[in-house]
Scaffold this motif. Structure first.
Motif, short mmCIF file in Angstrom:
data_model
loop_
_atom_site.label_atom_id
_atom_site.label_comp_id
_atom_site.label_asym_id
_atom_site.label_seq_id
_atom_site.Cartn_x
_atom_site.Cartn_y
_atom_site.Cartn_z
N ASP A 33 0.84 -1.20 0.00
CA ASP A 33 0.00 0.00 0.00
C ASP A 33 0.87 1.24 0.00
O ASP A 33 2.06 1.19 0.29
CB ASP A 33 -0.94 0.01 1.22
CG ASP A 33 -2.25 0.72 0.91
OD1 ASP A 33 -3.26 0.05 0.67
OD2 ASP A 33 -2.24 1.98 0.87
N ARG A 34 0.23 2.36 -0.37
CA ARG A 34 0.93 3.64 -0.40
C ARG A 34 1.36 4.04 1.00
O ARG A 34 2.43 4.58 1.20
CB ARG A 34 -0.03 4.68 -0.97
CG ARG A 34 0.60 5.87 -1.54
CD ARG A 34 -0.32 6.55 -2.49
NE ARG A 34 -1.69 6.70 -2.01
CZ ARG A 34 -2.61 7.39 -2.67
NH1 ARG A 34 -2.29 7.98 -3.79
NH2 ARG A 34 -3.84 7.49 -2.21
N TYR A 150 -11.28 6.96 -14.96
CA TYR A 150 -11.49 5.74 -14.16
C TYR A 150 -12.08 4.62 -15.03
O TYR A 150 -11.61 3.47 -15.00
CB TYR A 150 -12.42 6.08 -13.01
CG TYR A 150 -12.66 4.97 -12.01
CD1 TYR A 150 -11.73 4.69 -11.01
CD2 TYR A 150 -13.84 4.23 -12.03
CE1 TYR A 150 -11.96 3.70 -10.08
CE2 TYR A 150 -14.08 3.23 -11.10
CZ TYR A 150 -13.14 2.97 -10.12
OH TYR A 150 -13.37 1.97 -9.20
N ILE A 183 -19.68 -0.24 -3.57
CA ILE A 183 -19.32 -0.95 -2.35
C ILE A 183 -19.01 0.09 -1.28
O ILE A 183 -18.34 1.10 -1.57
CB ILE A 183 -18.08 -1.85 -2.59
CG1 ILE A 183 -18.25 -2.74 -3.84
CG2 ILE A 183 -17.76 -2.68 -1.34
CD1 ILE A 183 -19.37 -3.73 -3.80
N THR A 185 -17.04 1.78 1.03
CA THR A 185 -15.65 1.96 1.48
C THR A 185 -15.35 3.46 1.49
O THR A 185 -16.22 4.28 1.15
CB THR A 185 -14.62 1.30 0.53
OG1 THR A 185 -14.62 2.01 -0.71
CG2 THR A 185 -14.92 -0.17 0.28
P1 NDP Z 1 -10.04 2.43 -0.80
O1 NDP Z 1 -9.75 3.84 -1.11
O2 NDP Z 1 -10.67 2.07 0.50
O3 NDP Z 1 -8.70 1.54 -0.93
C1 NDP Z 1 -7.80 1.70 -1.98
C2 NDP Z 1 -6.42 1.41 -1.42
O4 NDP Z 1 -5.47 1.56 -2.50
C3 NDP Z 1 -6.02 2.42 -0.33
O5 NDP Z 1 -5.41 1.75 0.75
C4 NDP Z 1 -5.04 3.32 -1.05
O6 NDP Z 1 -4.09 3.92 -0.23
C5 NDP Z 1 -4.39 2.34 -1.99
N1 NDP Z 1 -3.72 3.05 -3.08
C6 NDP Z 1 -4.18 4.10 -3.80
N2 NDP Z 1 -3.26 4.50 -4.67
C7 NDP Z 1 -2.19 3.69 -4.51
C8 NDP Z 1 -0.91 3.61 -5.12
N3 NDP Z 1 -0.54 4.48 -6.07
N4 NDP Z 1 -0.05 2.67 -4.69
C9 NDP Z 1 -0.40 1.81 -3.72
N5 NDP Z 1 -1.58 1.84 -3.10
C10 NDP Z 1 -2.47 2.76 -3.49
O7 NDP Z 1 -10.92 1.91 -2.01
P2 NDP Z 1 -11.72 0.55 -2.21
O8 NDP Z 1 -11.33 -0.47 -1.23
O9 NDP Z 1 -13.13 0.91 -2.38
O10 NDP Z 1 -11.19 0.15 -3.67
C11 NDP Z 1 -10.41 -1.01 -3.94
C12 NDP Z 1 -10.52 -1.30 -5.43
O11 NDP Z 1 -11.88 -1.59 -5.75
C13 NDP Z 1 -10.11 -0.13 -6.32
O12 NDP Z 1 -9.39 -0.60 -7.43
C14 NDP Z 1 -11.44 0.45 -6.76
O13 NDP Z 1 -11.34 1.11 -7.99
C15 NDP Z 1 -12.26 -0.82 -6.86
N6 NDP Z 1 -13.69 -0.58 -6.84
C16 NDP Z 1 -14.30 -0.01 -5.74
C17 NDP Z 1 -15.66 0.21 -5.76
C18 NDP Z 1 -16.38 0.81 -4.59
O14 NDP Z 1 -17.57 1.09 -4.74
N7 NDP Z 1 -15.76 1.02 -3.46
C19 NDP Z 1 -16.48 -0.16 -6.92
C20 NDP Z 1 -15.75 -0.75 -8.01
C21 NDP Z 1 -14.41 -0.96 -7.94
P3 NDP Z 1 -4.40 5.40 0.39
O15 NDP Z 1 -5.48 5.18 1.42
O16 NDP Z 1 -3.11 5.84 0.94
O17 NDP Z 1 -4.89 6.24 -0.76
#
Ligand code: NDP
Length: 242
Positions: A33-34, A150, A183, A185
């Motif tokens: 993770d970031r 996106y 979802i 989140t």
């Molecule tokens: P969150 O924002 O809760 O989690 C995303 C995670 O990815 C965070 O921990 C974030 O870190 C990390 N992240 C972001 N950018 C980077 C990077 N450059 N390098 C490493 N880590 C990174 O989102 P979700 O859990 O909801 O999303 C997870 C996946 O599901 C994503 O791909 C999203 O597009 C997909 N998705 C989500 C939906 C929803 O409704 N929630 C619907 C459809 C798809 P930090 O917190 O530091 O930014």
């Protein structure tokens, strides 16, 4: 011998749920993770009896991703499951979308998937049952006003998934995509009330999904039962995009 999963964006809503679900199945977990603040999650995972480690990385950075993947393989002795889950949004209508916001979202959401898949492909080929699970979105299937960056990144993941499925099938590695709808989140928490109401009216099951439901699907795709499924895109969206 236990299996090892790498989960990008593993500290966020869906990634964390997948980590906890796979750990319940006895899978060792490498969180990427970031942010480096994953101590509490790693402690929870170890409490479930598995090995767990956290690795700080910007998934869009090819070199950084390569170094982290090498470190994970060295620390865990191999990798069996890759969950490409890290993702961001920078929403705006096409007319207002900046080049920087387009590039950033594609770099993290799509190039990040390429980076980790490429750097871990050899380790996955060495696994007796390698699995790649990419988190796409219904936005990549249907398009969504305000998400040209996106949607393009998530549609790109689908093409990447099918190509990787074809290339790695002879080596026993499956590659599938999950396309979640809305979802609950961090990513969806701040949607304005009017947008949430419009979203709910478009979902036949009339509710948002929860991360645990996506995690259950990921755990199935990672399991022995899913050995004959590859190149597939599975929606989990309450019927929204059917
Ligand atoms: P969150 O924002 O809760 O989690 C995303 C995670 O990815 C965070 O921990 C974030 O870190 C990390 N992240 C972001 N950018 C980077 C990077 N450059 N390098 C490493 N880590 C990174 O989102 P979700 O859990 O909801 O999303 C997870 C996946 O599901 C994503 O791909 C999203 O597009 C997909 N998705 C989500 C939906 C929803 O409704 N929630 C619907 C459809 C798809 P930090 O917190 O530091 O930014």
């Amino acid at each position: 011998m236990s299996r090892v999963a790498v989960i990008t964006g593993g500290a966020g809503g869906i990634g964390r749920a997948i980590a906890l679900r796979l750990a319940q199945d006895g899978v060792d977990i490498a969180i990427v993770d970031r942010s480096a603040e994953c101590d509490e999650l790693c402690a929870l995972l170890r409490g479930l009896g598995v090995r767990a480690g956290a690795y700080q990385c910007d998934v869009s950075d090819f070199e950084q991703a390569g170094a982290v993947c090498g470190q994970i393989v060295a620390d865990f002795g191999g990798v069996d499951i890759l969950i490409n889950n890290a993702g961001i949004t920078k929403d705006n209508l096409l007319l207002r979308m900046s080049e920087a916001d387009f590039d950033l979202v594609v770099d993290v959401n799509l190039k990040g998937v390429f980076n980790f898949t490429k750097h871990l492909s050899k380790a996955l080929m060495r696994s007796p049952a390698g699995r790649i699970i990419n988190i796409s979105s219904v936005s990549g299937l249907m398009g969504n006003a305000g998400q040209v960056n996106y949607s393009a990144s998530k549609a790109g993941i689908i093409g990447l998934t099918k190509t990787v499925a074809r290339e790695l099938a002879p080596r026993g590695v499956t590659c599938n995509a999950i396309a979640p709808g809305f979802i609950e989140t961090e990513m969806t928490r701040d949607l304005p009330g009017s947008v949430k109401a419009a979203v709910l009216s478009a979902i036949p099951l009339k509710r948002m999904g929860n991360p645990g439901e996506v995690a259950g699907l990921a755990a199935f795709l990672a399991s022995e039962q899913a050995a004959y499924i590859t190149g597939e895109v599975i929606r989990i969206d309450g019927g929204m995009a059917m």
